[in-house]
Design a protein around this motif. Structure first.
Motif, PDB file in Angstrom:
ATOM      1  N   ALA A 246      16.589 -17.317 113.258  1.00 54.96           N
ATOM      2  CA  ALA A 246      17.365 -16.175 112.803  1.00 54.96           C
ATOM      3  C   ALA A 246      16.438 -15.265 112.117  1.00 54.96           C
ATOM      4  CB  ALA A 246      18.540 -16.566 111.547  1.00 54.96           C
ATOM      5  N   GLY A 247      15.037 -15.881 112.149  1.00 62.05           N
ATOM      6  CA  GLY A 247      14.011 -14.914 111.820  1.00 62.05           C
ATOM      7  C   GLY A 247      13.816 -14.857 110.273  1.00 62.05           C
ATOM      8  N   VAL A 248      14.276 -15.861 109.406  1.00 62.71           N
ATOM      9  CA  VAL A 248      14.127 -15.827 108.133  1.00 62.71           C
ATOM     10  C   VAL A 248      12.712 -15.659 107.545  1.00 62.71           C
ATOM     11  CG1 VAL A 248      14.679 -17.241 106.097  1.00 62.71           C
ATOM     12  CG2 VAL A 248      16.174 -17.221 107.584  1.00 62.71           C
ATOM     13  N   GLY A 249      11.815 -16.235 108.252  1.00 57.59           N
ATOM     14  CA  GLY A 249      10.566 -16.018 107.837  1.00 57.59           C
ATOM     15  C   GLY A 249       9.788 -14.599 107.859  1.00 57.59           C
ATOM     16  N   ASP A 250      10.587 -13.673 108.422  1.00 56.68           N
ATOM     17  CA  ASP A 250      10.122 -12.381 108.492  1.00 56.68           C
ATOM     18  C   ASP A 250      10.852 -11.709 107.425  1.00 56.68           C
ATOM     19  OD1 ASP A 250       9.196 -12.709 110.852  1.00 56.68           O
ATOM     20  OD2 ASP A 250      10.799 -12.288 111.981  1.00 56.68           O
ATOM     21  N   TYR A 251      11.298 -12.148 106.369  1.00 56.41           N
ATOM     22  CA  TYR A 251      11.896 -11.341 105.273  1.00 56.41           C
ATOM     23  C   TYR A 251      11.277 -11.637 103.854  1.00 56.41           C
ATOM     24  CZ  TYR A 251      15.868  -9.994 107.837  1.00 56.41           C
ATOM     25  OH  TYR A 251      17.106  -9.354 108.869  1.00 56.41           O
ATOM     26  N   ASP A 252      11.205 -10.636 102.953  1.00 56.44           N
ATOM     27  CA  ASP A 252      10.465 -10.697 101.732  1.00 56.44           C
ATOM     28  C   ASP A 252      11.102 -11.554 100.587  1.00 56.44           C
ATOM     29  OD1 ASP A 252       8.569  -8.547 102.925  1.00 56.44           O
ATOM     30  OD2 ASP A 252      10.194  -7.150 102.311  1.00 56.44           O
ATOM     31  N   VAL A 253      12.259 -11.723 100.607  1.00 63.40           N
ATOM     32  CA  VAL A 253      12.905 -12.330  99.744  1.00 63.40           C
ATOM     33  C   VAL A 253      14.021 -13.122 100.202  1.00 63.40           C
ATOM     34  CG1 VAL A 253      14.216 -12.086  97.447  1.00 63.40           C
ATOM     35  CG2 VAL A 253      12.397 -10.233  97.776  1.00 63.40           C
ATOM     36  N   ALA A 254      14.043 -14.335  99.657  1.00 62.60           N
ATOM     37  CA  ALA A 254      15.415 -15.376  99.985  1.00 62.60           C
ATOM     38  C   ALA A 254      16.125 -15.495  98.899  1.00 62.60           C
ATOM     39  CB  ALA A 254      14.999 -16.352 100.764  1.00 62.60           C
ATOM     40  N   VAL A 255      17.524 -15.552  98.994  1.00 62.76           N
ATOM     41  CA  VAL A 255      18.532 -15.766  97.828  1.00 62.76           C
ATOM     42  C   VAL A 255      19.310 -17.057  98.235  1.00 62.76           C
ATOM     43  CG1 VAL A 255      20.262 -15.118  96.382  1.00 62.76           C
ATOM     44  CG2 VAL A 255      18.521 -13.382  96.898  1.00 62.76           C
ATOM     45  N   VAL A 256      19.163 -18.158  97.900  1.00 63.38           N
ATOM     46  CA  VAL A 256      19.667 -19.435  98.348  1.00 63.38           C
ATOM     47  C   VAL A 256      21.062 -19.514  97.272  1.00 63.38           C
ATOM     48  CG1 VAL A 256      19.828 -21.924  98.652  1.00 63.38           C
ATOM     49  CG2 VAL A 256      17.813 -20.523  99.053  1.00 63.38           C
ATOM     50  N   GLY A 257      22.213 -18.961  97.829  1.00 62.54           N
ATOM     51  CA  GLY A 257      23.553 -19.083  97.171  1.00 62.54           C
ATOM     52  C   GLY A 257      24.546 -20.165  97.413  1.00 62.54           C
ATOM     53  N   ILE A 258      24.081 -21.073  98.113  1.00 60.98           N
ATOM     54  CA  ILE A 258      24.858 -22.388  98.531  1.00 60.98           C
ATOM     55  C   ILE A 258      25.176 -23.150  96.869  1.00 60.98           C
ATOM     56  CG2 ILE A 258      25.078 -24.395  99.354  1.00 60.98           C
ATOM     57  CD1 ILE A 258      22.861 -23.196 101.486  1.00 60.98           C
ATOM     58  N   GLY A 259      26.474 -23.215  96.776  1.00 61.50           N
ATOM     59  CA  GLY A 259      26.692 -23.733  95.440  1.00 61.50           C
ATOM     60  C   GLY A 259      27.395 -25.141  95.601  1.00 61.50           C
ATOM     61  N   GLU A 260      28.366 -25.107  96.450  1.00 61.93           N
ATOM     62  CA  GLU A 260      29.290 -26.637  96.298  1.00 61.93           C
ATOM     63  C   GLU A 260      28.405 -27.807  96.763  1.00 61.93           C
ATOM     64  OE1 GLU A 260      29.530 -23.890  98.063  1.00 61.93           O
ATOM     65  OE2 GLU A 260      31.409 -22.912  96.988  1.00 61.93           O
ATOM     66  N   ASP A 261      27.609 -27.681  97.791  1.00 59.68           N
ATOM     67  CA  ASP A 261      26.739 -28.577  98.167  1.00 59.68           C
ATOM     68  C   ASP A 261      25.334 -28.855  97.845  1.00 59.68           C
ATOM     69  OD1 ASP A 261      25.507 -30.804  99.935  1.00 59.68           O
ATOM     70  OD2 ASP A 261      26.656 -29.985 101.712  1.00 59.68           O
ATOM     71  N   LEU A 262      25.099 -29.776  96.847  1.00 61.36           N
ATOM     72  CA  LEU A 262      23.726 -29.807  96.116  1.00 61.36           C
ATOM     73  C   LEU A 262      22.736 -30.136  97.211  1.00 61.36           C
ATOM     74  CD1 LEU A 262      22.880 -31.413  92.685  1.00 61.36           C
ATOM     75  CD2 LEU A 262      21.436 -32.013  94.916  1.00 61.36           C
ATOM     76  N   GLU A 263      22.834 -30.954  98.192  1.00 65.05           N
ATOM     77  CA  GLU A 263      21.706 -31.307  99.238  1.00 65.05           C
ATOM     78  C   GLU A 263      21.790 -30.202 100.236  1.00 65.05           C
ATOM     79  OE1 GLU A 263      21.455 -34.310 102.955  1.00 65.05           O
ATOM     80  OE2 GLU A 263      23.328 -34.540 101.790  1.00 65.05           O
ATOM     81  N   ALA A 264      22.610 -29.650 100.462  1.00 67.82           N
ATOM     82  CA  ALA A 264      22.324 -28.333 101.347  1.00 67.82           C
ATOM     83  C   ALA A 264      21.646 -27.295 100.629  1.00 67.82           C
ATOM     84  CB  ALA A 264      23.777 -27.865 101.942  1.00 67.82           C
ATOM     85  N   ASN A 265      21.841 -26.991  99.261  1.00 64.43           N
ATOM     86  CA  ASN A 265      21.352 -25.973  98.748  1.00 64.43           C
ATOM     87  C   ASN A 265      19.769 -26.416  98.459  1.00 64.43           C
ATOM     88  OD1 ASN A 265      20.053 -25.366  95.814  1.00 64.43           O
ATOM     89  ND2 ASN A 265      21.584 -23.982  95.795  1.00 64.43           N
ATOM     90  N   ILE A 266      19.259 -27.663  98.087  1.00 63.95           N
ATOM     91  CA  ILE A 266      17.945 -28.222  98.212  1.00 63.95           C
ATOM     92  C   ILE A 266      17.217 -28.155  99.543  1.00 63.95           C
ATOM     93  CG2 ILE A 266      16.433 -29.898  97.658  1.00 63.95           C
ATOM     94  CD1 ILE A 266      18.615 -30.807  95.579  1.00 63.95           C
ATOM     95  N   LEU A 267      17.965 -28.622 100.320  1.00 63.04           N
ATOM     96  CA  LEU A 267      17.334 -28.361 101.901  1.00 63.04           C
ATOM     97  C   LEU A 267      17.108 -27.069 102.205  1.00 63.04           C
ATOM     98  CD1 LEU A 267      19.201 -31.357 103.696  1.00 63.04           C
ATOM     99  CD2 LEU A 267      16.763 -31.444 103.129  1.00 63.04           C
ATOM    100  N   CYS A 268      18.088 -26.261 102.228  1.00 63.47           N
ATOM    101  CA  CYS A 268      17.960 -24.708 102.442  1.00 63.47           C
ATOM    102  C   CYS A 268      16.700 -24.068 101.846  1.00 63.47           C
ATOM    103  CB  CYS A 268      19.224 -24.039 102.177  1.00 63.47           C
ATOM    104  SG  CYS A 268      19.178 -22.373 102.681  1.00 63.47           S
ATOM    105  N   THR A 269      16.488 -24.433 100.339  1.00 66.25           N
ATOM    106  CA  THR A 269      15.534 -23.846  99.451  1.00 66.25           C
ATOM    107  C   THR A 269      14.279 -24.393 100.053  1.00 66.25           C
ATOM    108  OG1 THR A 269      17.126 -23.802  97.618  1.00 66.25           O
ATOM    109  CG2 THR A 269      14.615 -23.630  97.292  1.00 66.25           C
ATOM    110  N   MET A 270      14.146 -25.501 100.283  1.00 69.31           N
ATOM    111  CA  MET A 270      12.883 -25.999 100.995  1.00 69.31           C
ATOM    112  C   MET A 270      12.657 -25.548 102.435  1.00 69.31           C
ATOM    113  SD  MET A 270      13.473 -30.174 100.115  1.00 69.31           S
ATOM    114  CE  MET A 270      12.192 -30.629 101.308  1.00 69.31           C
ATOM    115  N   ASN A 271      13.647 -25.230 103.116  1.00 73.77           N
ATOM    116  CA  ASN A 271      13.331 -24.658 104.576  1.00 73.77           C
ATOM    117  C   ASN A 271      13.032 -23.162 104.519  1.00 73.77           C
ATOM    118  OD1 ASN A 271      14.283 -26.893 106.041  1.00 73.77           O
ATOM    119  ND2 ASN A 271      16.273 -26.126 106.046  1.00 73.77           N
ATOM    120  N   VAL A 272      13.475 -22.430 103.320  1.00 71.47           N
ATOM    121  CA  VAL A 272      13.018 -20.920 103.521  1.00 71.47           C
ATOM    122  C   VAL A 272      11.537 -20.737 102.940  1.00 71.47           C
ATOM    123  CG1 VAL A 272      15.335 -19.887 103.431  1.00 71.47           C
ATOM    124  CG2 VAL A 272      14.187 -20.512 101.037  1.00 71.47           C
TER     125      VAL A 272
END
Length: 222
Positions: free
Chosen positions: A63-89
């Motif tokens: 998706a080209g996430v690495g080309d963006y300046d700022v990431a906002v991880v708004g996943i709230g319901e799934d703690l595991e998904a939130n943490i994994l997404c944060t690690m990924n970005v």
């Protein structure tokens, strides 16, 4: 000045509001969510609106996430998904990362990832509302960091005609009146000689405990 670019992953109530406002300000925004129904409203306003799973590093990379300046991880319901997404970005090289936490334990876990800011929306909003309910003269406040806050304070009628230097600033040596608003006009209060008028709103900087003492010492402050 070149606008910063933003990616918002997770379009619940929080993520949708953040993404919508960033788009409204004309920023380049990439929105990502696993649910098509949440993504489709951004088809016309965001730079890109992609259906993808934030837990999958490959999907975010594509998706080209690495080309963006700022990431906002708004996943709230799934703690595991939130943490994994944060690690990924973070692994994809996004320089600035903000992430939503659902509770204090979640906050402590995210803190280990060394990201720029962790947000507890419900707690922050609840604290904000409670402050204004407890102190009727307070119209708003901003946490400035390092223990300091800036408050917007309605001047009580009984102080009309008094100068800023006559206010009970002695309750805390860290308190500073930065200025006042009289309608749409800014009033300089730095030398303490400005005379208060009915309807003025003061901007006072200080530590939370000192600000609370100051407000509590004013007529009608509690």
């Amino acid at each position: 000045m070149k606008k910063r670019s933003f990616v918002v992953v997770g379009l619940g109530t929080f993520g949708t509001m953040v993404a919508s406002e960033l788009c409204r300000y004309g920023n380049p925004v990439l929105v990502i969510d696993i649910d098509e129904k949440r993504v489709s409203p951004f088809a016309e306003t965001a730079r890109e609106a992609i259906i993808a799973d934030g837990r999958e590093e490959a999907a975010l990379r594509e998706a080209g996430v690495g080309d963006y300046d700022v990431a906002v991880v708004g996943i709230g319901e799934d703690l595991e998904a939130n943490i994994l997404c944060t690690m990924n970005v973070k692994m994809l090289g996004v320089k600035t990362i903000w992430a939503k936490a659902s509770n204090r334990t979640h906050h402590r876990i995210l803190a280990k990832l060394d990201i720029d800011r962790i947000i507890l929306p419900e707690q922050e909003t609840g604290r904000h509302v409670a402050q204004m309910l407890n102190f009727p003269l307070m119209r708003d406040f901003i946490n400035m960091g390092n223990g300091f806050s800036l408050i917007n304070l309605m001047v009580p009628d009984v102080l009309t005609g008094k100068t800023v230097s006559e206010l009970p600033m002695h309750v805390d040596e860290n308190l500073r009146v930065l200025g006042a608003m009289r309608g749409t006009a800014h009033i300089d209060c730095t030398d303490g000689t400005a005379r208060l008028e009915k309807g003025d709103r003061l901007f006072v900087l200080g530590r939370r405990a000192g600000l609370e003492k100051f407000i509590g010492s004013l007529p009608g402050g509690r």
